[in-house]
Design an enzyme around this catalytic site. Sequence first.
Site, PDB file in Angstrom:
ATOM      1  N   HIS A   1      55.725 -18.630  32.190  1.00  4.43           N
ATOM      2  CA  HIS A   1      55.561 -17.527  31.255  1.00  4.43           C
ATOM      3  C   HIS A   1      54.591 -18.005  30.182  1.00  4.43           C
ATOM      4  O   HIS A   1      54.831 -17.868  28.867  1.00  4.43           O
ATOM      5  CB  HIS A   1      56.951 -17.074  30.546  1.00  4.43           C
ATOM      6  CG  HIS A   1      57.372 -15.649  30.702  1.00  4.43           C
ATOM      7  ND1 HIS A   1      57.767 -14.769  29.771  1.00  4.43           N
ATOM      8  CD2 HIS A   1      57.090 -14.801  31.701  1.00  4.43           C
ATOM      9  CE1 HIS A   1      58.077 -13.740  30.100  1.00  4.43           C
ATOM     10  NE2 HIS A   1      57.900 -13.698  31.530  1.00  4.43           N
TER      11      HIS A   1
ATOM     12  N   HIS B   1      49.484 -12.435  40.003  1.00  5.11           N
ATOM     13  CA  HIS B   1      50.861 -13.101  39.718  1.00  5.11           C
ATOM     14  C   HIS B   1      52.019 -12.405  40.775  1.00  5.11           C
ATOM     15  O   HIS B   1      52.961 -13.271  41.053  1.00  5.11           O
ATOM     16  CB  HIS B   1      51.271 -12.382  38.306  1.00  5.11           C
ATOM     17  CG  HIS B   1      52.425 -13.120  37.727  1.00  5.11           C
ATOM     18  ND1 HIS B   1      52.397 -14.458  37.258  1.00  5.11           N
ATOM     19  CD2 HIS B   1      53.692 -12.556  37.503  1.00  5.11           C
ATOM     20  CE1 HIS B   1      53.730 -14.716  36.670  1.00  5.11           C
ATOM     21  NE2 HIS B   1      54.466 -13.703  36.806  1.00  5.11           N
TER      22      HIS B   1
END
Length: 719
Positions: free
Chosen positions: A93, A47
Amino acid sequence: MSDPEITPDVIAAHGFTPAEWEEVNRILGRAPNFTEMGIFSAMWNEHCSYKSSKKWLRTLPTEGPQVICGPGENAGVVDIGDGQAVVFKMESHNHPSYIEPYQGAATGVGGILRDVFTMGARPIASMNSLSFGEPAHHKTKQLVHGVVAGVGGYGNCFGVPCAGGEVRFDPAYNGNCLVNAFAAGLADADKIFYSAASGVGMPVVYLGAKTGRDGVGGATMASAEFDDTIEEKRPTVQVGDPFTEKRLMEATLELMATGAVISIQDMGAAGLTCSAVEMGDKGNLGVVLDLEKVPTREENMTAYEMMLSESQERMLMVLRPELEAEAKAVFDKWDLDFAIVGETIAEDRFLIRLNGEIKADLPLKALSGTAPEYDRPWEPTAPAPSLTDIPSIDPIEGLRALISSPNYASKAWVYEQYDTMVMADSARTPGFGAGLIRVHGTDKTLAFTSDVTPRYVKANPVEGGKQAVAEAYRNLTAVGAVPLATTDNLNFGNPEKPAIMGQFVGAIKGIGEAVAALDMPIVSGNVSLYNETDGTAILPTPTIGAVGLIATSDRIIGFDVREGHVALLLGAAGSHLGQSALLAEAFGRSEGDAPPVDLAAEAAHGDFIRANHAMLGACTDLSDGGLALAGFEMAHRAGLGLTLATGDTAALFGEDQARYLIAASAQDADTLRASAESAGLTLTEVGRFGGDTVRFGDASAPLADLSALYGSAFAQTVT
């Protein structure tokens, strides 16, 4: 409190492969302690490090005369003239929103807003692209309600209008929904703030809300697949407070005006660790932090917890020391924490202390610059066979199949929960084409859109990647905007699988080709991988967020469809039903190849639309559902019937690209046809607006009945 023992299971839980763990030990010349392991884990996870995607991201076009700042900062910055710039970015998200839908979505909105105002821009628009599982799945309704409430709850309280977005449903998202959040803001082009630290011995200042244990390990969690331990990951979801964020924005913008800011960075993924490392790395400096000075809202927090917390509404700044008093006064005024927690140093070192005890001592560059970079094996997606069994259907029944599906029914149930008019500069609210936001105090307007067709990308990643950009280009063009630039949110499954990596590589190639041909460089973005549950991947979903500029308000293509207006099709007649919405919704089939994208035709047709804007009563691009769905949506919005001469299935529902539907007066239609002919373009009269009936060939239905179905189907599905 003593640190836990570092066992092979603990190492694996932090996302390290054996080779990566060996490399950490080699870099340090020793075994890391628990806090150091957490810091490496945060910076080296997928990420934050983009270790599987960096090789391919470098191939994307990111420059142009309009680009002030491309990828690498908190957000991209693009010149819009008159000393002004638009600042924008899209981020995912996904994992947090599946685990805890409300807070996952809410903090996604909060994070992307911080990315924008950290650059010195006041947010003026948001969008969201949401992908959920099939409506009948046991978790889908909960996710839809939670995510929509979270997006609205945060954005509405913060006070930024929602300009648009998209919502889709597919069984491939049953175990892993997608929540992609976009934000854009306005700034003076000569007052952009960057994250690179400069100067030795400069104070490092913590700003905003206090640090808690929420979100610890969130970035690492977002870099892994889901399995049956998903509920155990709930503590890694952050908790947001939009009212604190609103105060943080006002305080930050006021602080920037004092001249006290050398550099500034949002605390997002990996919190204090990532923000400090990125600032130091970009400025070729080291950083020392004294964690006892970090404002906390929980007792006895360890160094590991403080460094990896993803508590929201926080920033990190390098301060001009002579302006400390002025800077602190701003944050005191807004009742927010302001604490000097460290300083910059000349050596390549990331030194973490807590109450005088050294908790981590690491080479800072190794955390960022030497993060692993993989050239993952990939295999190209096999060409999809052409669709030979072309289905036929009563055209009105085909339309009903589309508008009764939550994928193509009105999304009013969603966007009516969002504030679309706050700040009073919205020129067009969600529901039909690109969103429009006036640039306050000027005659300029910005257009915003978000697009991707995942089934195309799965069938043909290269053409699907092109099509996502081309559709964004058309959506901006259809309101009169000149496309400026794009941001991408690249959502894929496990990159360690060559087939998935092949989807990613193909999509990047298609996106790169399209943004170059259409002069829409990528200026920011996000990669979200490992979107899988129990080995089942999502559809490849490379979302494209795009921004366009309308220089003067008289160039806006509005919506003025009147009785007797001619329906004109710019581009070829429909023929391509492979991977079409009709095939999926009416026949339950996902077959055939994606439609090919002719980028030269896209550019030529876009130029024609903009050049003739004054003669267009209304304009929309053709995409999902082809001419039939585009025509119905225009008729529905106008409250007028529509007659299309053809009843042919492919002509009505084909999803051939580079096409627009135009409504114009008979006189303007004649002028437009002559103009198109002289330019070598195809512009065909396909029908008329008027009456109260929708007629396709010999089939017809009352507009009121179809509109009622279109307006109610989504809410009935999710409530």
